[in-house]
Write an enzyme that holds these catalytic residues in place. Structure first.
Site, mmCIF file in Angstrom:
data_model
loop_
_atom_site.group_PDB
_atom_site.id
_atom_site.type_symbol
_atom_site.label_atom_id
_atom_site.label_comp_id
_atom_site.label_asym_id
_atom_site.label_seq_id
_atom_site.Cartn_x
_atom_site.Cartn_y
_atom_site.Cartn_z
ATOM 1 N N HIS A 56 -1.972 -0.623 6.255
ATOM 2 C CA HIS A 56 -2.547 -1.970 6.144
ATOM 3 C C HIS A 56 -1.640 -2.984 6.820
ATOM 4 O O HIS A 56 -0.538 -2.661 7.234
ATOM 5 C CB HIS A 56 -2.861 -2.337 4.690
ATOM 6 C CG HIS A 56 -1.656 -2.545 3.802
ATOM 7 N ND1 HIS A 56 -0.785 -1.530 3.471
ATOM 8 C CD2 HIS A 56 -1.185 -3.658 3.170
ATOM 9 C CE1 HIS A 56 0.154 -2.004 2.675
ATOM 10 N NE2 HIS A 56 -0.061 -3.291 2.477
ATOM 11 N N HIS A 58 0.091 -5.752 6.085
ATOM 12 C CA HIS A 58 1.207 -6.541 5.568
ATOM 13 C C HIS A 58 2.494 -6.247 6.348
ATOM 14 O O HIS A 58 2.776 -5.113 6.722
ATOM 15 C CB HIS A 58 1.424 -6.287 4.076
ATOM 16 C CG HIS A 58 0.387 -6.958 3.225
ATOM 17 N ND1 HIS A 58 0.065 -6.516 1.964
ATOM 18 C CD2 HIS A 58 -0.388 -8.046 3.470
ATOM 19 C CE1 HIS A 58 -0.873 -7.319 1.461
ATOM 20 N NE2 HIS A 58 -1.160 -8.246 2.359
ATOM 21 N N ASP A 60 5.540 -5.908 5.603
ATOM 22 C CA ASP A 60 6.495 -4.893 5.137
ATOM 23 C C ASP A 60 6.014 -3.466 5.431
ATOM 24 O O ASP A 60 6.716 -2.506 5.108
ATOM 25 C CB ASP A 60 6.804 -5.069 3.642
ATOM 26 C CG ASP A 60 5.594 -4.902 2.747
ATOM 27 O OD1 ASP A 60 4.547 -5.515 3.032
ATOM 28 O OD2 ASP A 60 5.687 -4.157 1.763
ATOM 29 N N HIS A 61 4.862 -3.330 6.080
ATOM 30 C CA HIS A 61 4.377 -2.001 6.497
ATOM 31 C C HIS A 61 4.270 -1.858 8.009
ATOM 32 O O HIS A 61 4.096 -0.748 8.514
ATOM 33 C CB HIS A 61 3.032 -1.690 5.835
ATOM 34 C CG HIS A 61 3.132 -1.646 4.335
ATOM 35 N ND1 HIS A 61 3.153 -0.471 3.624
ATOM 36 C CD2 HIS A 61 3.300 -2.654 3.427
ATOM 37 C CE1 HIS A 61 3.312 -0.753 2.341
ATOM 38 N NE2 HIS A 61 3.400 -2.060 2.199
ATOM 39 N N HIS A 114 -6.300 -4.062 -2.347
ATOM 40 C CA HIS A 114 -5.043 -4.782 -2.059
ATOM 41 C C HIS A 114 -5.263 -5.678 -0.832
ATOM 42 O O HIS A 114 -4.946 -6.871 -0.854
ATOM 43 C CB HIS A 114 -3.953 -3.741 -1.817
ATOM 44 C CG HIS A 114 -2.615 -4.282 -1.443
ATOM 45 N ND1 HIS A 114 -1.812 -4.975 -2.314
ATOM 46 C CD2 HIS A 114 -1.918 -4.207 -0.276
ATOM 47 C CE1 HIS A 114 -0.679 -5.304 -1.692
ATOM 48 N NE2 HIS A 114 -0.723 -4.864 -0.466
ATOM 49 N N ASP A 133 -0.277 0.656 -0.310
ATOM 50 C CA ASP A 133 -0.268 -0.188 -1.506
ATOM 51 C C ASP A 133 -1.618 -0.143 -2.233
ATOM 52 O O ASP A 133 -2.022 -1.112 -2.876
ATOM 53 C CB ASP A 133 0.074 -1.642 -1.141
ATOM 54 C CG ASP A 133 1.496 -1.792 -0.620
ATOM 55 O OD1 ASP A 133 2.271 -0.821 -0.663
ATOM 56 O OD2 ASP A 133 1.829 -2.903 -0.150
ATOM 57 N N HIS A 171 5.947 1.929 -2.081
ATOM 58 C CA HIS A 171 7.043 1.145 -2.683
ATOM 59 C C HIS A 171 7.692 1.884 -3.853
ATOM 60 O O HIS A 171 7.053 2.690 -4.525
ATOM 61 C CB HIS A 171 6.524 -0.195 -3.229
ATOM 62 C CG HIS A 171 6.164 -1.179 -2.176
ATOM 63 N ND1 HIS A 171 7.071 -2.056 -1.644
ATOM 64 C CD2 HIS A 171 4.992 -1.416 -1.550
ATOM 65 C CE1 HIS A 171 6.471 -2.809 -0.729
ATOM 66 N NE2 HIS A 171 5.204 -2.444 -0.648
HETATM 67 FE FE FE Z 1 3.748 -3.457 0.621
HETATM 68 ZN ZN ZN Z 2 0.877 -4.608 1.010
#
Ligand code: FE
Ligand code: ZN
Length: 255
Positions: A56, A58, A60-61, A114, A133, A171
């Protein structure tokens, strides 16, 4: 032969995963929070990256996708509906699309909730599912974009995979997820056992992922919204599964 699976801690609490087909040398990474730890792991193992799979959009990915792609020339794969907010894709995927990694085929599962465009990658032959996530160890992602109905439907698709499937999520949130789960089911013996195992793993500095789908089904409250014990704990014995799921998510957001 199942693919080799390597869990790579990134940033403060993110995970990326390498999967490697020894027969063909194909190597894929699932999510790229950072390029550096993935480059280091590839170098240490003498693997060259063929594919980047994104769950996805975001940051942080995907933050390291550009640098990793530039360094390796790997093919970048992600969800078609999020193509406008992902790094440039070589392969845009929808529900039931397949991606081949060496000799193994992954099937794409749409798991909105999410985010709207979130996808998971299921490798049936090796028994891996990469959930980002969506389904997480003892928990699930927050509903930033989707509705409880969407996320409940997404989790129900994942719950129907073979119980021995390894759930590779994005995570290290397991310990706090388990504290929440125990607040609802203090007498769940599988959950008490998992709580001990997770505490020991964290003390040893080890990841608590991947988990098995069977342990998620036994301990993850977000997969258990249909179970009488969880409905009773919520004081919602006669409510629908999705109403119970929505209440669980609301409570966890404030936990
Ligand atoms: Fe994340
Ligand atoms: Zn995420």
């Amino acid at each position: 032969m199942p693919l080799d699976l390597v869990t790579i801690p990134c940033r403060t609490d993110n995970y990326a995963y390498l999967i490697h087909d020894a027969a063909t040398g194909a190597t894929a990474v699932v999510d790229v929070p950072d390029a550096a730890p993935i480059m280091a792991e590839l170098a240490a193992r003498g693997w060259s990256l063929s594919d980047i799979l994104i769950t996805h959009h975001h940051d942080d990915h995907i933050a390291g996708v550009g640098a990793l792609q530039a360094a390796t020339g790997a093919r970048v794969c992600g969800g078609l509906s999020d193509a406008h907010r992902l790094p440039p894709l070589d392969l845009a995927l929808t529900e039931a699309s397949t991606v081949s990694i060496g000799s193994e085929l992954a099937r794409v599962i749409a798991v909105p909730g999410h985010t709207i465009g979130h996808i998971a990658y299921h490798f049936p032959a090796s028994g891996f599912v990469f959930t980002g996530d969506s389904l997480m160890a003892a928990g699930c992602g927050r509903l930033f974009e989707g509705t409880p109905e969407m996320m409940w439907a997404s989790l129900s698709k994942l719950a129907a995979l073979p119980p021995e499937t390894l759930v590779c999520s994005g995570h290290e949130y397991t310990a706090s997820n388990i504290r929440f789960a125990l607040s609802l089911e203090p007498a769940n013996s599988a959950l008490m056992l998992r709580s001990t195992e997770v505490a020991m793993a964290r003390e040893a500095g080890l990841p608590t992922v991947p988990s098995t789908l069977s342990e998620e089904l036994a301990t993850n409250p977000f997969l258990r919204a249909s179970v009488p014990q969880i409905k009773a704990a919520l004081g919602m014995a006669d409510a629908s599964d999705v109403a119970c799921f929505a209440e669980l998510r609301r409570r966890k957001d404030r936990f």
